[in-house]
Design a protein around this motif. Structure first.
Motif, short mmCIF file in Angstrom:
data_model
loop_
_atom_site.label_atom_id
_atom_site.label_comp_id
_atom_site.label_asym_id
_atom_site.label_seq_id
_atom_site.Cartn_x
_atom_site.Cartn_y
_atom_site.Cartn_z
N GLY A 63 0.80 -1.24 0.21
CA GLY A 63 0.19 0.09 -0.16
C GLY A 63 0.90 1.12 0.09
O GLY A 63 1.82 1.34 -0.83
N SER A 64 0.40 2.20 0.65
CA SER A 64 1.04 3.55 0.73
C SER A 64 2.19 3.67 1.76
O SER A 64 2.27 4.62 2.54
CB SER A 64 -0.03 4.59 0.94
N ILE A 65 3.32 2.86 1.45
CA ILE A 65 4.48 2.98 2.04
C ILE A 65 5.42 4.32 1.30
O ILE A 65 5.71 3.86 0.14
CB ILE A 65 5.13 1.92 2.39
N SER A 66 5.87 4.96 2.03
CA SER A 66 6.84 5.95 1.28
C SER A 66 8.11 5.42 1.02
O SER A 66 8.48 4.44 1.63
CB SER A 66 6.94 7.31 2.11
N GLU A 67 8.87 6.00 0.13
CA GLU A 67 10.29 5.43 -0.16
C GLU A 67 11.20 5.50 0.96
O GLU A 67 11.86 4.86 1.09
CB GLU A 67 10.66 6.40 -1.35
N LYS A 68 11.13 6.72 1.73
CA LYS A 68 11.71 6.89 2.90
C LYS A 68 11.54 5.76 3.94
O LYS A 68 12.66 5.32 4.74
CB LYS A 68 11.33 8.46 3.37
N GLN A 69 10.18 5.68 4.16
CA GLN A 69 10.01 4.44 5.08
C GLN A 69 10.62 2.99 4.54
O GLN A 69 10.97 2.25 5.59
CB GLN A 69 8.43 4.61 5.58
N PHE A 70 10.16 2.68 3.41
CA PHE A 70 10.71 1.62 3.00
C PHE A 70 12.31 1.50 3.14
O PHE A 70 12.68 0.29 3.60
CB PHE A 70 10.15 1.53 1.69
N ARG A 71 12.80 2.44 2.88
CA ARG A 71 14.55 2.43 3.13
C ARG A 71 14.64 2.05 4.40
O ARG A 71 15.86 1.53 4.74
CB ARG A 71 15.07 3.49 2.25
N ARG A 72 14.01 2.68 5.44
CA ARG A 72 14.27 2.58 6.64
C ARG A 72 14.14 1.02 7.15
O ARG A 72 14.84 0.65 8.06
CB ARG A 72 13.35 3.56 7.71
N TYR A 73 13.05 0.63 6.71
CA TYR A 73 12.86 -0.83 6.87
C TYR A 73 14.02 -1.64 6.49
O TYR A 73 14.66 -2.51 6.91
CB TYR A 73 11.65 -1.37 6.26
N TYR A 74 14.58 -1.27 4.96
CA TYR A 74 15.73 -2.19 4.54
C TYR A 74 17.19 -1.83 5.33
O TYR A 74 17.75 -3.01 5.95
CB TYR A 74 15.97 -1.64 3.23
N ASP A 75 17.18 -0.58 5.93
CA ASP A 75 18.37 -0.43 6.79
C ASP A 75 18.37 -1.41 8.09
O ASP A 75 19.27 -1.84 8.62
CB ASP A 75 18.47 0.95 7.12
N GLU A 76 16.96 -1.50 8.65
CA GLU A 76 16.87 -2.27 9.82
C GLU A 76 17.20 -3.75 9.46
O GLU A 76 17.76 -4.23 10.17
CB GLU A 76 15.44 -1.96 10.39
N ALA A 77 16.77 -3.98 8.28
CA ALA A 77 16.81 -5.52 7.95
C ALA A 77 18.35 -5.79 7.73
O ALA A 77 18.91 -6.68 8.18
CB ALA A 77 16.12 -5.73 6.71
N VAL A 78 19.15 -4.70 7.38
CA VAL A 78 20.54 -5.01 7.16
C VAL A 78 21.27 -5.16 8.39
O VAL A 78 22.36 -5.82 8.55
CB VAL A 78 21.07 -3.77 6.43
N ARG A 79 20.84 -4.13 9.53
CA ARG A 79 21.28 -4.50 10.70
C ARG A 79 21.16 -5.67 11.37
O ARG A 79 22.12 -6.13 12.37
CB ARG A 79 20.79 -3.35 11.75
N ARG A 80 20.44 -6.30 10.97
CA ARG A 80 19.94 -7.80 11.63
C ARG A 80 20.98 -8.79 11.02
O ARG A 80 21.34 -8.78 10.08
CB ARG A 80 18.32 -8.16 11.67
N ARG A 81 21.27 -9.90 11.96
CA ARG A 81 22.09 -11.08 11.63
C ARG A 81 21.26 -11.79 10.75
O ARG A 81 20.07 -11.98 10.78
CB ARG A 81 22.67 -11.69 12.77
N GLY A 82 21.84 -12.49 9.89
CA GLY A 82 21.15 -13.38 8.88
C GLY A 82 21.13 -12.82 7.33
O GLY A 82 21.41 -11.81 7.11
N ASP A 83 19.74 -13.48 6.70
CA ASP A 83 19.36 -13.10 5.50
C ASP A 83 18.67 -11.71 5.37
O ASP A 83 17.50 -11.54 6.04
CB ASP A 83 18.39 -14.15 4.88
N THR A 84 19.15 -10.66 4.64
CA THR A 84 18.45 -9.40 4.88
C THR A 84 17.23 -9.30 4.20
O THR A 84 16.29 -8.60 4.63
CB THR A 84 19.50 -8.23 4.21
N GLY A 85 17.17 -9.97 2.97
CA GLY A 85 15.75 -10.05 2.44
C GLY A 85 14.57 -10.85 3.18
O GLY A 85 13.68 -10.44 3.41
N GLU A 86 14.89 -11.83 3.73
CA GLU A 86 14.26 -12.74 4.67
C GLU A 86 13.68 -11.40 5.74
O GLU A 86 12.58 -11.51 6.17
CB GLU A 86 14.53 -13.72 5.46
N HIS A 87 14.53 -10.96 6.46
CA HIS A 87 14.41 -9.87 7.47
C HIS A 87 13.42 -8.66 7.04
O HIS A 87 12.20 -8.19 7.69
CB HIS A 87 15.71 -9.38 7.97
N LEU A 88 13.57 -8.19 5.87
CA LEU A 88 13.09 -7.32 5.26
C LEU A 88 11.25 -7.70 5.24
O LEU A 88 10.51 -6.95 5.65
CB LEU A 88 13.37 -6.76 3.82
#
Length: 203
Positions: A63-88
């Motif tokens: 839905g209506s997730i902004s690019e800024k918010q989506f990028r923030r989710y990606y950055d949080e997924a990168v910080r977690r250990r393991g598969d970044t795609g799965e975390h996202l």
């Protein structure tokens, strides 16, 4: 608050896929893209184009997730250990509006955002109107008693279009977020490729 300016089904037509699996999607009858030049032959996408499309499809699905918010989710997924795609995927699926949609309280992801915004939902017994709130395992989401007979809620509960996934436990008008799902547990109607989203952002 992010707003979707364009017609939501244009996303379907631009991607050439029925990304929400809805019977009303125009892709079911018009497989070409929207607009004046939609029926032109499409050129082969570059690697960047393929990655961009995967990102647009995944972001558009929720839905209506902004690019800024989506990028923030990606950055949080990168910080977690393991598969970044799965975390996202796990982060996107624990949003309050996503759980409201998965529990079949409403018929669409767009309706889920509006439903939460309008204060129809309780989280652990307290009213919450923030669609982007990230839930933890064990959190209980409930439709307020005054909101249970809204036509949209009754329609969604009877819809045969989709099933409730195993990581959400539903009992009437109450749903419990059981755990973070793996990618293959999320009932996407089309193939999502979070690995390409990771490649897009890590260029």
């Amino acid at each position: 608050m992010s707003k979707r300016i364009q017609a939501k089904y244009k996303i379907d037509r631009r991607m050439g896929e029925n990304i929400w699996g809805r019977a009303k999607s125009p892709v079911n009858s018009r497989e070409y893209g929207p607009g004046q030049h939609g029926q032109r032959r499409k050129g082969k996408l570059s690697d960047f184009g393929i990655q961009l499309r995967a990102k647009q499809k995944l972001k558009g699905y929720y839905g209506s997730i902004s690019e800024k918010q989506f990028r923030r989710y990606y950055d949080e997924a990168v910080r977690r250990r393991g598969d970044t795609g799965e975390h996202l995927i796990g982060i996107l699926e624990c949003r309050l509006d996503a759980i409201v949609y998965r529990a079949k309280f409403v018929p669409t992801v767009f309706a889920a955002r509006q439903f939460v915004n309008h204060g129809h939902v309780l989280v652990n017994g307290k009213r919450c109107n923030i669609p982007s709130r990230l839930l933890k395992a064990g959190d209980v989401v409930e439709i307020r008693e005054k909101s249970r007979n809204i036509p949209m809620v009754l329609e969604a509960a009877q819809s045969p279009e989709r099933d409730v996934p195993e990581y959400v436990s539903v009992d009437g008008h109450k749903a419990t977020y059981v755990r973070i799902p793996a990618l293959d547990e999320v009932p996407y109607p089309v193939i999502m490729e979070p690995n390409l989203v990771v490649e897009f952002y890590s260029r």
